[in-house]
Design an enzyme around this catalytic site. Sequence first.
Site, PDB file in Angstrom:
ATOM      1  N   LYS A   1       0.845  -1.194   0.000  1.00  0.00           N
ATOM      2  CA  LYS A   1       0.000   0.000   0.000  1.00  0.00           C
ATOM      3  C   LYS A   1       0.883   1.248   0.000  1.00  0.00           C
ATOM      4  CE  LYS A   1      -3.507   2.265   2.810  1.00  0.00           C
ATOM      5  NZ  LYS A   1      -4.407   2.178   3.955  1.00  0.00           N
TER       6      LYS A   1
ATOM      7  N   GLU B   1      10.452  -4.590   4.766  1.00  0.00           N
ATOM      8  CA  GLU B   1      10.540  -5.989   4.330  1.00  0.00           C
ATOM      9  C   GLU B   1      10.248  -6.114   2.837  1.00  0.00           C
ATOM     10  OE1 GLU B   1       8.903  -4.862   6.924  1.00  0.00           O
ATOM     11  OE2 GLU B   1       9.123  -6.188   8.661  1.00  0.00           O
TER      12      GLU B   1
ATOM     13  N   GLY C   1      -4.832  -1.982   5.067  1.00  0.00           N
ATOM     14  CA  GLY C   1      -4.045  -3.108   4.561  1.00  0.00           C
ATOM     15  C   GLY C   1      -4.714  -4.447   4.839  1.00  0.00           C
ATOM     16  N   ARG C   2      -5.213  -4.613   6.056  1.00  0.00           N
ATOM     17  CA  ARG C   2      -5.796  -5.918   6.428  1.00  0.00           C
ATOM     18  C   ARG C   2      -7.207  -6.104   5.883  1.00  0.00           C
ATOM     19  NH1 ARG C   2      -4.776  -2.541  10.479  1.00  0.00           N
ATOM     20  NH2 ARG C   2      -6.440  -1.749  11.812  1.00  0.00           N
TER      21      ARG C   2
ATOM     22  N   GLU D   1      -4.727  -6.819  14.743  1.00  0.00           N
ATOM     23  CA  GLU D   1      -4.239  -5.486  14.365  1.00  0.00           C
ATOM     24  C   GLU D   1      -5.391  -4.483  14.460  1.00  0.00           C
ATOM     25  OE1 GLU D   1      -0.691  -4.596  11.485  1.00  0.00           O
ATOM     26  OE2 GLU D   1      -2.508  -4.386  10.305  1.00  0.00           O
TER      27      GLU D   1
ATOM     28  N   HIS E   1      -5.698 -33.450  17.511  1.00  0.00           N
ATOM     29  CA  HIS E   1      -4.608 -34.311  17.977  1.00  0.00           C
ATOM     30  C   HIS E   1      -3.456 -33.507  18.530  1.00  0.00           C
ATOM     31  CE1 HIS E   1      -6.508 -37.968  16.484  1.00  0.00           C
ATOM     32  NE2 HIS E   1      -7.031 -37.154  15.590  1.00  0.00           N
TER      33      HIS E   1
ATOM     34  N   LYS F   1       9.372  -0.654  14.241  1.00  0.00           N
ATOM     35  CA  LYS F   1       9.918  -0.330  12.912  1.00  0.00           C
ATOM     36  C   LYS F   1      10.970   0.769  13.042  1.00  0.00           C
ATOM     37  CE  LYS F   1       5.691  -1.050  10.167  1.00  0.00           C
ATOM     38  NZ  LYS F   1       4.678  -0.405   9.355  1.00  0.00           N
TER      39      LYS F   1
END
Length: 556
Positions: free
Chosen positions: A222, A228, A284-285, A370, A401, A521
Amino acid sequence: MILFDFEIGSSVMPTIIAPLRQRPAWNALAAHRKSISGTTMKKLFADDPARGQRLTVEAAGVYLDYSKNRVTDETIRLLLQLAGESGLRERIDAMFRGEKINVSENRSVLHVALRAPKGATILHDGRNVVPDVHEVLDKMAAFAGRIRSGDWKGHTGKRIRNVVNVGIGGSDLGPVMAYEALRFYTERAMTFRFVSNVDGTDFAEAVHGLDAAETLFIISSKTFTTLETMTNAHTARAWSLAGLGGDAKAVAKHFVAVSTNAAKVSEFGIDTANMFGFWDWVGGRYSMDSAIGLSTMIAVGPDRFREMLAGFHEMDEHFRTAPFERNLPVLMGLLSVWYNDFWDAQTVAVLPYEQYLKRFPAYLQQLTMESNGKHVTLGGQRVDYDTGAIYWGEPGTNGQHSFYQLIHQGTRLIPCDFIGFAKTLNPLGAHHDILMSNVFAQAEALAFGKTPDEVKAEGTPDWLVPHRVFEGNRPSNVLLLDKLTPAALGRLVSLYEMVVFTQGTVWSIDSFDQWGVELGKVLAQRIIPELSSATEPALAHDSSTNALIRRYRQHR
Ligand code: F6P
């Protein structure tokens, strides 16, 4: 004393919302919680034989059974009253009207416009954004069509067979989750991979075995500034050029961008003709159905992508228009508030009994945490109640399990969302009946358990009885859908988006900012040169951080 915390609603008629603890329903729920603490689900079902049909809702292709919860009709009545006192109706309307409900970033929250049908009107600053959305969708469809047909050629003239999405957070989790969820519908002749982590291993493994001449990178960010993603994008550029003889012109054929930041996209060297845009009113999410879904569209094709958008829209409309007592996201959101704030439950387990949804819990982690991991209200006051629950999960039956032991017999209360489908995409003998029997069995076991008498009656020796008792009374929702189609995925994602919205509204928090990710950050930017500096850096952190940095430098 702060009497009123914030205002919502249109500028014409703002609604004043009292702080949560001063809302009458909140206090009534606290008293009610005490009054029903001894009530068990076993009793509730015994007293009301129709409970299992009554406490259900079906809408937008999703059947929700919420009968196996620690609720009575009074609980639901009070929770609905709380929704009203929290201004949920006004806030839903405000979102759809394009008001700037993301107050800390002064932004509208209009992911619902991403799936609005052509011809709809959703205003942002007086402009109808729906035509803009469809213009981008059409551009994506044309591009996806060219890649899928082989019409778009790489630098050497070969067709594109591999697509690598480079992005992180909302620019990765949605695309990965959707790719996995819709794998059944994907173009199997193509390879799709995803790079998110700045750990070089992620990139190295993602391109392992790929021919650069057949590989397209989608740089999804965005902001187009995320450390990253930019690091991985530059590595991808170098890898691509190295495999294509070093000609910088190759970038045009092997890189496209998805972003809101045209300037940064150009600066990186991608022609903005090969950029797919979106807008600052998409978080973003909340962006997997924007151009961030380009890899999804290439994988499943434009028609399937549009089916997914239609599924989203169906649930959006249900949320916007259905009365709260029949409103799936509202009910699920309120139930999660009930456990989070009145029963000290700290988590929610999301348990899809559908292998294709294996990344759905990971996707929900960002969406829910978030969004609602916030410690101040919209008005900036420290909250004096718990907000965002921890969402986690794994597909069934694998989870059974491993961690289900704790859900059944541990000391913590873990409300569960079971998700199942009536039909499987891969009918193989008795597999699907066996799979689904586990959904029903788990929810039944959690709710009703097994008493000491029942355990004894099986011939269990007395000393072993306590170990084999299931207390029961452990809550769950069961969500049943017909089949995992693109539309079903859209409905499910929208459902949880609106659950988050409902929770955030009751908690009076901003579910659409994410300031909490900033500090780390900034500190990392300061530490990067300290790690790589050729000379010993002067470190001014705390003694722990200083020592860790020195040790890393010695051993790197
Ligand atoms: O760091 C968190 C975050 O801002 C998320 O909200 C977002 O989804 C992710 O980073 C990626 O951001 P971008 O798409 O701008 O690279």
